[in-house]
Design an enzyme around this catalytic site. Structure first.
Site, PDB file in Angstrom:
ATOM      1  CB  VAL A  23       1.580   4.283  -6.585  1.00 28.10           C
ATOM      2  CG1 VAL A  23       0.903   5.649  -6.654  1.00 28.10           C
ATOM      3  CG2 VAL A  23       1.577   3.781  -5.151  1.00 28.10           C
ATOM      4  CG  ASN A  43      13.697   0.831 -14.702  1.00 27.60           C
ATOM      5  OD1 ASN A  43      12.676   0.488 -14.117  1.00 27.60           O
ATOM      6  ND2 ASN A  43      14.843   1.002 -14.092  1.00 27.60           N
ATOM      7  N   GLY A  47       8.236  -2.430 -12.021  1.00 26.64           N
ATOM      8  CA  GLY A  47       6.932  -2.258 -12.662  1.00 26.64           C
ATOM      9  C   GLY A  47       6.649  -3.420 -13.617  1.00 26.64           C
ATOM     10  CG  ASP A  67      17.076   3.576 -15.634  1.00 27.66           C
ATOM     11  OD1 ASP A  67      16.871   4.550 -14.877  1.00 27.66           O
ATOM     12  OD2 ASP A  67      17.607   2.514 -15.263  1.00 27.66           O
ATOM     13  CB  THR A 101      16.436   5.646  -9.168  1.00 30.63           C
ATOM     14  OG1 THR A 101      17.009   4.516  -9.819  1.00 30.63           O
ATOM     15  CG2 THR A 101      15.030   5.865  -9.674  1.00 30.63           C
ATOM     16  CE  LYS A 114      16.845  25.499 -17.093  1.00 30.70           C
ATOM     17  NZ  LYS A 114      18.286  25.333 -16.995  1.00 30.70           N
ATOM     18  CE1 TYR A 154      12.072   4.940  -1.733  1.00 33.56           C
ATOM     19  CE2 TYR A 154      11.478   5.113   0.579  1.00 33.56           C
ATOM     20  CZ  TYR A 154      11.117   5.136  -0.751  1.00 33.56           C
ATOM     21  OH  TYR A 154       9.806   5.367  -1.096  1.00 33.56           O
ATOM     22  CE  LYS A 158      11.350   8.251  -3.191  1.00 28.67           C
ATOM     23  NZ  LYS A 158      10.763   8.538  -4.514  1.00 28.67           N
ATOM     24  CE1 TYR A 168      17.714  20.926 -10.913  1.00 26.42           C
ATOM     25  CE2 TYR A 168      16.684  21.772 -12.909  1.00 26.42           C
ATOM     26  CZ  TYR A 168      17.704  21.077 -12.290  1.00 26.42           C
ATOM     27  OH  TYR A 168      18.707  20.532 -13.042  1.00 26.42           O
TER      28      TYR A 168
HETATM   29  O1  LIG Z   1       4.467   0.785   2.434  1.00 28.77           O
HETATM   30  C1  LIG Z   1       4.937   1.915   2.259  1.00 28.77           C
HETATM   31  O2  LIG Z   1       4.298   2.708   1.653  1.00 28.77           O
HETATM   32  C2  LIG Z   1       6.275   2.284   2.828  1.00 28.77           C
HETATM   33  O3  LIG Z   1       7.055   1.097   2.847  1.00 28.77           O
HETATM   34  C3  LIG Z   1       8.335   1.192   3.417  1.00 28.77           C
HETATM   35  O4  LIG Z   1       8.306   1.505   4.785  1.00 28.77           O
HETATM   36  P1  LIG Z   1       8.004   0.480   5.951  1.00 28.77           P
HETATM   37  O5  LIG Z   1       7.047   1.177   6.836  1.00 28.77           O
HETATM   38  O6  LIG Z   1       9.235  -0.021   6.564  1.00 28.77           O
HETATM   39  O7  LIG Z   1       7.201  -0.695   5.231  1.00 28.77           O
HETATM   40  P2  LIG Z   1       7.129  -2.258   5.462  1.00 28.77           P
HETATM   41  O8  LIG Z   1       8.297  -2.962   4.893  1.00 28.77           O
HETATM   42  O9  LIG Z   1       5.789  -2.644   4.971  1.00 28.77           O
HETATM   43  O10 LIG Z   1       7.218  -2.463   7.044  1.00 28.77           O
HETATM   44  C4  LIG Z   1       6.235  -2.009   7.949  1.00 28.77           C
HETATM   45  C5  LIG Z   1       6.526  -2.638   9.297  1.00 28.77           C
HETATM   46  O11 LIG Z   1       6.216  -4.011   9.261  1.00 28.77           O
HETATM   47  C6  LIG Z   1       7.348  -4.778   9.657  1.00 28.77           C
HETATM   48  N1  LIG Z   1       7.312  -6.032   8.867  1.00 28.77           N
HETATM   49  C7  LIG Z   1       7.490  -6.031   7.520  1.00 28.77           C
HETATM   50  C8  LIG Z   1       7.402  -7.190   6.797  1.00 28.77           C
HETATM   51  C9  LIG Z   1       7.182  -8.397   7.481  1.00 28.77           C
HETATM   52  O12 LIG Z   1       7.091  -9.507   6.888  1.00 28.77           O
HETATM   53  N2  LIG Z   1       7.026  -8.358   8.829  1.00 28.77           N
HETATM   54  C10 LIG Z   1       7.087  -7.211   9.531  1.00 28.77           C
HETATM   55  O13 LIG Z   1       6.933  -7.239  10.784  1.00 28.77           O
HETATM   56  C11 LIG Z   1       8.564  -3.920   9.407  1.00 28.77           C
HETATM   57  O14 LIG Z   1       9.620  -4.297  10.231  1.00 28.77           O
HETATM   58  C12 LIG Z   1       7.986  -2.544   9.724  1.00 28.77           C
HETATM   59  O15 LIG Z   1       8.045  -2.323  11.100  1.00 28.77           O
HETATM   60  C13 LIG Z   1       9.075   2.243   2.608  1.00 28.77           C
HETATM   61  O16 LIG Z   1      10.363   2.420   3.059  1.00 28.77           O
HETATM   62  C14 LIG Z   1       8.331   3.541   2.587  1.00 28.77           C
HETATM   63  O17 LIG Z   1       8.968   4.463   1.779  1.00 28.77           O
HETATM   64  C15 LIG Z   1       6.966   3.339   2.037  1.00 28.77           C
HETATM   65  O18 LIG Z   1       6.261   4.553   2.125  1.00 28.77           O
END
Ligand SMILES: O=C(O)[C@H]1O[C@H](OP(=O)(O)OP(=O)(O)OC[C@H]2O[C@@H](n3ccc(=O)[nH]c3=O)[C@H](O)[C@@H]2O)[C@H](O)[C@@H](O)[C@@H]1O
Length: 438
Positions: A23, A43, A47, A67, A101, A114, A154, A158, A168
């Site tokens: 992003v 870091n 990236g 970092d 982080t 600040k 995570y 967050k 703040y």
């Molecule tokens: O893509 C994002 O922006 C989000 O990704 C993750 O959240 P999550 O929704 O768990 O993202 P994925 O790992 O892409 O999983 C999405 C769904 O697909 C499933 N999945 C993932 C990977 C895979 O190979 N197969 C599969 O079925 C996961 O179990 C989950 O149900 C992060 O934790 C979020 O903070 C972030 O906003």
């Protein structure tokens, strides 16, 4: 959040952001194209320098290897605090680092805000809602998070980062913006990202089984990265200090999503069901009424269009991996009415950026110009400087032909010094202007 990097982008006047990740690098492109000075702090945990290399050498651009867990002393006006891995396998790989982080890193960034009087935008996440009991999720919902589960580093990281922002704001008067980012995808995602979009596309492209975790009945709603970037910039420049959801409300089950990707890639891959991931949110869909009403923002890129662009990107990544090089392999030009047509370069996202820069008269670093020249030379056998100056390799009379003529008159000759205009090839920026007389 959706950035896979640990980095921050600070433009000057003056944003700073982690800009070398997924992003962050797209955000950097937008801020640079809008004429800001940008300092990218990263870091390079997730990236990649490659994502922002086209800006290296630009006078408005600075890249700092740092970092955010350590304090940072620079002058900025705006801070996009995107630092943190965002992919579940990445953030679970080193949960302590993810926590540091999001906690110490956020404290440091708020401290910087600040000190210099900057506004800070925190890239928060839909994960603050956990495995939600309310659907769709609006900003008023407090969430349902397991504080000791594998995602907690995570999710809770967050959540406390948001808490710090508001502490703040109240105690020190720091101006904060909080974006709760829902699932986001697009080019520059890492091949090893591990999130569902990159996994499914790469599996489909390579004929491997698409790995669905659990039954595939869990849902997600996916937004394309350019929509997110527009939302982030719009939120930063708004007067909304409370959290705002940024996501695409079009919801799909993961099984539907696997089938959609298979059909877009035209792949014969099977679908393979694997055990469900622990604490995997079962339903997720943003309520974006607030963003619509207060920012006038909503996603505009249809899912299939975004996916097709991302599929193209991952195909190139696979090619790059096979060739161990970044520059696309030359392809023969398509012929139309006896003339070669520009084919490959135009489909390349970076080249699109260069064309856009040309149109907007943005100064480009030489790196980007040279990369465009390389892509153009790869796009047609008829390429030569003279041919380019006549607009060969493009459709006759087309807008690209005019731009190409202009480009070649105003850039240095890549074959040798002393010809054409512009600067040396040592990395100094050159200016692309329209209508210059030679
Ligand atoms: O893509 C994002 O922006 C989000 O990704 C993750 O959240 P999550 O929704 O768990 O993202 P994925 O790992 O892409 O999983 C999405 C769904 O697909 C499933 N999945 C993932 C990977 C895979 O190979 N197969 C599969 O079925 C996961 O179990 C989950 O149900 C992060 O934790 C979020 O903070 C972030 O906003």
């Amino acid at each position: 959040m959706s950035d896979t990097t640990k980095q921050d982008v600070l433009p000057r006047p003056r944003p700073r952001s982690p800009g070398a990740g997924f992003v962050g690098s797209h955000l950097t492109d937008k801020l640079m194209m809008d004429g800001h000075e940008v300092t990218v702090v990263d870091n390079f945990f997730t990236g990649r320098k490659r994502n922002v290399e086209h800006w290296i050498g630009h006078e408005n651009f600075e890249l700092i290897n740092h970092d955010v867990v350590e304090p940072l002393y620079i002058e900025v006006d705006q801070i996009y605090h995107l630092a943190s891995p965002a992919s579940p396998p990445n953030y679970m790989y080193n949960p302590i680092k993810t926590l540091k982080t999001n906690t110490i890193g956020t404290l440091n960034m708020l401290g910087l805000a600040k000190r210099v009087g900057a506004r800070l935008l925190l890239a928060s996440t839909s994960e603050v809602y956990g495995d939600p009991e309310v659907h769709p999720q609006s900003e008023e919902y407090w969430g349902h998070v397991n504080p000791i589960g594998p995602r907690a580093c995570y999710d809770e990281g967050k959540r406390v980062a948001e808490t710090m922002c508001y502490a703040y704001m109240k105690q020190e008067g720091v101006e904060v913006r909080v974006a709760r980012i829902f699932n986001t995808f697009g080019s520059r995602m890492h091949m090893n990202d591990g999130r569902v979009v990159s996994n499914f596309i790469l599996q489909a492209l390579q004929g491997e089984p698409l790995t669905v975790y659990g039954s595939g009945s869990q849902t997600r709603a996916f937004q394309y990265v350019s929509d997110l970037v527009n939302g982030l910039v719009s939120l930063m420049n708004s007067n909304i200090s409370s959290p705002v959801n940024l996501g695409n409300p079009e919801e799909h089950t993961i099984l539907e999503f696997a089938r959609l990707i298979k059909s877009l890639v035209v792949s014969r891959s099977q679908i393979q069901f694997l055990p469900e991931a622990q604490d995997d949110p079962q339903r997720r869909r943003p309520d974006i009424r607030k963003a619509k009403l207060m920012l006038g923002w909503e996603p505009v890129v249809p899912l299939e269009e975004g996916l097709n662009k991302t599929i193209q990107y991952f195909s190139r990544e696979l090619e790059h991996q096979a060739n161990n090089q970044y520059i696309p392999k030359p392809k023969p030009a398509r012929m139309k009415k006896g003339r070669p047509r520009h084919t490959q370069g135009a489909s390349d996202e970076l080249n699109e950026l260069v064309w856009a820069a040309l149109r907007q008269k943005v100064i480009l670093p030489e790196m980007a110009g040279l990369r465009l020249l390389t892509a153009l030379s790869a796009s047609g056998s008829a390429f030569s400087r003279n041919a380019a100056s006549r607009g060969d390799g493009f459709e006759r009379g087309g807008a690209n032909a005019a731009l190409a003529r202009e480009f070649y008159t105003l850039t240095p000759d890549p074959r040798g010094a002393g010809q054409g205009r512009g600067t040396s090839r040592t990395g100094r920026p050159f200016r692309l202007l329209r209508g210059s007389k030679r």
